[in-house]
Design a protein around this motif. Structure first.
Motif, PDB file in Angstrom:
ATOM      1  N   ASP A  53      27.117  39.182  33.620  1.00 50.39           N
ATOM      2  CA  ASP A  53      28.125  38.984  32.571  1.00 50.39           C
ATOM      3  C   ASP A  53      28.494  39.957  32.134  1.00 50.39           C
ATOM      4  N   TYR A  54      27.429  41.277  32.414  1.00 50.05           N
ATOM      5  CA  TYR A  54      27.565  42.118  30.877  1.00 50.05           C
ATOM      6  C   TYR A  54      28.856  43.000  30.838  1.00 50.05           C
ATOM      7  N   ARG A  56      31.022  42.778  30.520  1.00 52.05           N
ATOM      8  CA  ARG A  56      32.734  42.494  30.908  1.00 52.05           C
ATOM      9  C   ARG A  56      32.609  41.724  32.107  1.00 52.05           C
ATOM     10  N   ALA A  57      32.819  40.681  32.544  1.00 54.52           N
ATOM     11  CA  ALA A  57      32.409  40.210  34.290  1.00 54.52           C
ATOM     12  C   ALA A  57      33.442  40.526  34.899  1.00 54.52           C
ATOM     13  N   GLN A  88      36.812  38.921  40.079  1.00 57.29           N
ATOM     14  CA  GLN A  88      36.895  39.866  38.757  1.00 57.29           C
ATOM     15  C   GLN A  88      36.702  40.930  39.350  1.00 57.29           C
ATOM     16  N   GLU A  92      38.265  44.656  38.620  1.00 63.49           N
ATOM     17  CA  GLU A  92      38.369  45.615  37.934  1.00 63.49           C
ATOM     18  C   GLU A  92      38.301  46.680  39.160  1.00 63.49           C
ATOM     19  N   THR A 101      39.518  37.181  31.013  1.00 65.21           N
ATOM     20  CA  THR A 101      39.555  37.271  30.310  1.00 65.21           C
ATOM     21  C   THR A 101      38.735  35.772  29.977  1.00 65.21           C
ATOM     22  N   THR A 102      37.890  35.754  28.821  1.00 62.87           N
ATOM     23  CA  THR A 102      37.323  34.068  28.903  1.00 62.87           C
ATOM     24  C   THR A 102      38.245  33.399  28.644  1.00 62.87           C
ATOM     25  N   GLU A 142      34.545  32.975  32.338  1.00 65.02           N
ATOM     26  CA  GLU A 142      36.268  33.739  32.333  1.00 65.02           C
ATOM     27  C   GLU A 142      37.197  34.613  32.909  1.00 65.02           C
TER      28      GLU A 142
END
Length: 229
Positions: A53-54, A56-57, A88, A92, A101-102, A142
């Motif tokens: 998840d670096y 963003r996920a 996710q 993306e 998101t979180t 997230e």
């Protein structure tokens, strides 16, 4: 054959293969750097923590080699389902609109939730009727679905919202929203209804001894989408 893509950090790929096999579907894990097998007639993007998840996920996995082929297959009507981290990745990649998101709580949440079926005319929801309430587990940090007001209105106009968080009676309320998702949205379809993503885990709700089989109806979408009309 359903190709279950495996990324570094995937942890639900084996669960997905087991659940699909239980439904009589042939499923195989495919490493994301390999080509999709010629016999691929469905694709599942599983849950987990691709690339840790670096950034963003899902953002890094969305740029892995296999995803170009996934987009092409989706455009050709091959059924594609993204679950949790796969949802996710799907957003993306542009398979579906919006982003995850979180959580509003800023905590990882693992619990069962209720979902209301908003559109029963897709492969992924055809086992149910509009307004039905099903129960699936969530496990995410997230999972909050975010989208602009204009795009949300577009999704509503095109009937592309498939699942919304609700209470046991089907009421869509703030208290029934586990992560703060916009308009309680839990799952949406792409431009084709053969492509969809959802944050809850249907592959974890297919065995009667594990408190419910509602996930079978969602995963059976691979059969429905592959059946000529």
């Amino acid at each position: 054959m359903i190709a279950v893509l495996q990324f570094g950090g995937s942890n639900c790929d084996r669960d997905a293969v087991r659940a699909l096999s239980q439904l009589g579907l042939t499923a195989k894990r495919v490493w994301h750097e390999d080509e999709l097998p010629d016999e691929t007639d469905g694709i599942l993007l599983p849950g987990g923590f691709s690339y840790g998840d670096y950034l963003r996920a899902g953002a890094m996995a969305a740029r892995s080699p296999a995803m170009s082929a996934v987009r092409e297959q989706a455009e050709n009507g091959v059924p594609v389902l993204g679950i949790c981290n796969g949802a996710q990745i799907g957003c993306e990649t542009g398979l579906t609109p919006g982003a995850f998101t979180t959580n509003e709580s800023a905590r990882f949440q693992c619990e069962r939730v209720h979902l209301r079926i908003e559109n029963d005319q897709t492969p992924w929801t055809s086992a149910f009727e509009q307004g039905d309430v099903i129960s699936l587990p969530i496990a995410h940090g997230e999972g909050r679905f975010e989208i602009t007001d204009d795009r949300l209105a577009e999704l509503k106009d095109e009937n592309r919202i498939l699942f919304r968080y609700c209470d046991a009676d089907g009421a869509v309320t703030d208290s029934a929203n586990p992560n703060g998702s916009t308009d309680n949205v839990a799952g949406v379809s792409g431009k084709r209804d053969t492509t969809a993503v959802l944050m809850p885990h249907p592959e974890r709700a297919t065995l009667p001894e594990l408190h419910g089989t509602d996930g079978q109806g969602v995963l059976n979408g691979f059969k429905v989408a592959s059946t000529p009309s």
